[in-house]
Structure formats: structure tokens, C-alpha cells
Design a protein around this motif. Structure first.
Motif, PDB file in Angstrom:
ATOM      1  N   ARG A  64       0.845  -1.204   0.000  1.00  0.00           N
ATOM      2  CA  ARG A  64       0.000   0.000   0.000  1.00  0.00           C
ATOM      3  C   ARG A  64       0.872   1.243   0.000  1.00  0.00           C
ATOM      4  N   MET A  65       0.507   2.180  -0.819  1.00  0.00           N
ATOM      5  CA  MET A  65       1.125   3.501  -0.796  1.00  0.00           C
ATOM      6  C   MET A  65      -0.026   4.480  -0.643  1.00  0.00           C
ATOM      7  N   GLY A  66      -0.346   4.782   0.594  1.00  0.00           N
ATOM      8  CA  GLY A  66      -1.558   5.545   0.845  1.00  0.00           C
ATOM      9  C   GLY A  66      -2.751   4.668   0.511  1.00  0.00           C
ATOM     10  N   PRO A  67      -3.697   5.175  -0.302  1.00  0.00           N
ATOM     11  CA  PRO A  67      -4.871   4.376  -0.670  1.00  0.00           C
ATOM     12  C   PRO A  67      -4.613   3.455  -1.867  1.00  0.00           C
ATOM     13  N   MET A  68      -3.414   3.539  -2.446  1.00  0.00           N
ATOM     14  CA  MET A  68      -3.121   2.809  -3.688  1.00  0.00           C
ATOM     15  C   MET A  68      -2.525   1.436  -3.421  1.00  0.00           C
ATOM     16  N   ARG A  69      -2.933   0.466  -4.223  1.00  0.00           N
ATOM     17  CA  ARG A  69      -2.258  -0.819  -4.267  1.00  0.00           C
ATOM     18  C   ARG A  69      -1.048  -0.664  -5.190  1.00  0.00           C
ATOM     19  N   VAL A  70       0.100  -1.137  -4.758  1.00  0.00           N
ATOM     20  CA  VAL A  70       1.296  -1.075  -5.595  1.00  0.00           C
ATOM     21  C   VAL A  70       2.042  -2.399  -5.497  1.00  0.00           C
ATOM     22  N   TYR A  71       2.839  -2.671  -6.513  1.00  0.00           N
ATOM     23  CA  TYR A  71       3.556  -3.936  -6.604  1.00  0.00           C
ATOM     24  C   TYR A  71       5.033  -3.674  -6.841  1.00  0.00           C
ATOM     25  N   ASN A  72       5.890  -4.317  -6.035  1.00  0.00           N
ATOM     26  CA  ASN A  72       7.320  -4.134  -6.206  1.00  0.00           C
ATOM     27  C   ASN A  72       7.909  -5.273  -7.037  1.00  0.00           C
ATOM     28  N   GLU A  73       9.219  -5.318  -7.122  1.00  0.00           N
ATOM     29  CA  GLU A  73       9.878  -6.299  -7.984  1.00  0.00           C
ATOM     30  C   GLU A  73       9.537  -7.731  -7.603  1.00  0.00           C
ATOM     31  N   GLU A  74       9.474  -8.006  -6.303  1.00  0.00           N
ATOM     32  CA  GLU A  74       9.168  -9.368  -5.868  1.00  0.00           C
ATOM     33  C   GLU A  74       7.731  -9.749  -6.216  1.00  0.00           C
ATOM     34  N   HIS A  75       6.812  -8.814  -6.062  1.00  0.00           N
ATOM     35  CA  HIS A  75       5.415  -9.066  -6.457  1.00  0.00           C
ATOM     36  C   HIS A  75       5.337  -9.384  -7.947  1.00  0.00           C
ATOM     37  N   ILE A  76       6.082  -8.619  -8.744  1.00  0.00           N
ATOM     38  CA  ILE A  76       6.040  -8.766 -10.200  1.00  0.00           C
ATOM     39  C   ILE A  76       6.594 -10.129 -10.616  1.00  0.00           C
ATOM     40  N   ARG A  77       7.683 -10.537  -9.977  1.00  0.00           N
ATOM     41  CA  ARG A  77       8.258 -11.851 -10.300  1.00  0.00           C
ATOM     42  C   ARG A  77       7.277 -12.968  -9.925  1.00  0.00           C
ATOM     43  N   ARG A  78       6.592 -12.793  -8.811  1.00  0.00           N
ATOM     44  CA  ARG A  78       5.601 -13.785  -8.388  1.00  0.00           C
ATOM     45  C   ARG A  78       4.435 -13.822  -9.385  1.00  0.00           C
ATOM     46  N   MET A  79       4.021 -12.648  -9.832  1.00  0.00           N
ATOM     47  CA  MET A  79       2.938 -12.577 -10.800  1.00  0.00           C
ATOM     48  C   MET A  79       3.336 -13.230 -12.114  1.00  0.00           C
ATOM     49  N   ALA A  80       4.599 -13.139 -12.489  1.00  0.00           N
ATOM     50  CA  ALA A  80       5.061 -13.782 -13.726  1.00  0.00           C
ATOM     51  C   ALA A  80       4.866 -15.289 -13.650  1.00  0.00           C
ATOM     52  N   VAL A  81       5.112 -15.861 -12.483  1.00  0.00           N
ATOM     53  CA  VAL A  81       4.913 -17.298 -12.295  1.00  0.00           C
ATOM     54  C   VAL A  81       3.424 -17.640 -12.371  1.00  0.00           C
ATOM     55  N   ILE A  82       2.622 -16.855 -11.672  1.00  0.00           N
ATOM     56  CA  ILE A  82       1.170 -17.089 -11.673  1.00  0.00           C
ATOM     57  C   ILE A  82       0.622 -16.987 -13.091  1.00  0.00           C
ATOM     58  N   ASN A  83       1.032 -15.945 -13.802  1.00  0.00           N
ATOM     59  CA  ASN A  83       0.514 -15.721 -15.149  1.00  0.00           C
ATOM     60  C   ASN A  83       0.903 -16.857 -16.091  1.00  0.00           C
TER      61      ASN A  83
END
Length: 225
Positions: A64-83
């Protein structure tokens, strides 16, 4: 450490420990900058709802960055596996099991091997589905031909129509391969191979595979040895 920096690091902390992840292509972006949910969705060609769904299922987390959902490098790498897993229609439960296993890996090689095993397991599942589909398609063809009055061949028939799959199977039958071997060569289960062979025998009006092969030779459909 400046307070603002502490807040930034805290809000962009990586998800709970994931061990190692397989190395997959990532969308082009600045690795030092987080991705907003809209950018994350665009990067992987999914919708906001899909990302929310993955969070609900425990596959992915967002910072979270204030009210926003944000994704860092580790989130992105995890999403690559999921996708990648979703692209081959891997069930959510299987993806969660894979990610749980990856969380316990201590070396990159372990993660790569675990991912490879998951892919091989999925390929076996798809091969089994393919065999079932081929068997069902073959049965549909037989039923359609039967309804047209052309499903049963007799000695007086000038020509027996075989589908490409049947022709391939007939060739293997003529080579003397048993059903299990034909199943392996044609990437189907033994039951599908037996069904296919039975359909060929029925089309030739034969009592067994040897009669069907003999009639195919006489009809010039396969070469005599």
C-alpha cells in the motif's frame, strides 16, 4: 534513516517469504519504481478483478502507498509465475501448491526443478485430456457416419473412409504394434487406442485386426510387406 524513507520501504515490503522463484521474462519497467495496479494489470494483460481474485486466493499480495495498491519487484516476479501457470490453465489449487513449495526452496536450482516438475505434471494432464478428446471426436465421427448409412463397411464396399487418426493407427497396426505401443506413439491412453482400433475393424467389416489389415492391403490402402 529519514522517516519518509522508512515509510516508503515499509509500504513496499515484499510479500511473505517466497524462497526462490523460477526465472521468467518480466514486463519492461523500472525495477526501482513500484507498479500501480493499473500498470500491473496492463503489464500482464489481465484485469483489475483478476489481480483482486489472485489476492483473495492467496496467490499474490499487494503493498500500500496511501490508498493505492502497488507492486514491487518481488510481487512482479511472483505474478510472472502465476501468469505463466494460468496461460496453461493450471488450476488455482495447483498454483498455490507450487508457490507454497517455492517458498521453501533454498537455492535457485531447487526452484527451477520444482517449476519444471509442475510443468511436466500439467503436460501429462493435458495429454490425458487430449486423448479423451480424440476418442470423443472419433466416436462422433463414427456416429455421424452411421447416421449417414456409411458407418459399416462390407466386402462389397469399394472404399473405406478413414480419418487421418484412423489411417495413422492402421499403419501402426499393419506394422504389428500392439495397442499399448500404438497408444504411446499416438500420445493417447490405451483405452483410446483400443477404441480407435475397434472402430477401424468395424469399418472394414472384419472380425479382428488381422482381417482388417488384410482388407486394407487388398484395397491398396496400405502396402503389402
Amino acid at each position: 534513516m529519514p522517516r519518509d524513507h522508512w515509510k516508503y520501504e515499509g509500504m513496499l515490503a515484499a510479500p511473505e517469504r517466497v524462497g526462490f522463484l523460477p526465472i521468467l521474462p518480466l514486463p519492461h519497467h523500472d525495477p526501482t519504481a513500484p507498479l500501480a495496479i493499473a500498470d500491473m494489470a496492463d503489464a500482464f494483460g489481465v484485469t483489475h478483478r483478476t489481480l483482486h481474485f489472485y489476492e483473495e486466493k492467496g496467490l499474490l499480495t499487494a503493498a500500500r502507498m496511501g490508498p493505492m495498491r502497488v507492486y514491487n519487484e518481488e510481487h512482479i516476479r511472483r505474478m510472472a509465475v502465476i501468469n505463466a501457470c494460468r496461460e496453461i490453465d493450471m488450476p488455482i489449487a495447483a498454483i498455490l501448491e507450487l508457490l507454497t513449495g517455492l517458498a521453501g526452496t533454498e537455492e535457485q536450482a531447487d526452484a527451477d526443478q520444482l517449476f519444471r516438475e509442475a510443468l511436466l505434471a500439467r503436460r501429462r494432464e493435458l495429454a490425458a485430456q487430449q486423448a479423451n478428446l480424440r476418442r470423443q471426436m472419433q466416436r462422433i465421427t463414427e456416429l455421424l457416419e452411421s447416421s449417414d448409412g456409411s458407418g459399416t463397411a462390407t466386402d462389397e464396399d469399394d472404399h473405406v473412409h478413414l480419418s487421418p487418426i484412423e489411417s495413422e493407427c492402421l499403419t501402426f497396426m499393419a506394422d504389428g504394434y500392439p495397442a499399448p505401443r500404438i497408444a504411446g506413439l499416438m500420445e493417447m491412453d490405451v483405452a483410446a487406442a483400443l477404441t480407435l482400433e475397434a472402430g477401424i475393424i468395424r469399418k472394414f467389416g472384419a472380425n479382428n485386426r488381422f482381417q482388417a489389415i488384410a482388407k486394407a492391403v487388398l484395397a491398396g490402402m496400405i502396402a503389402a510387406e
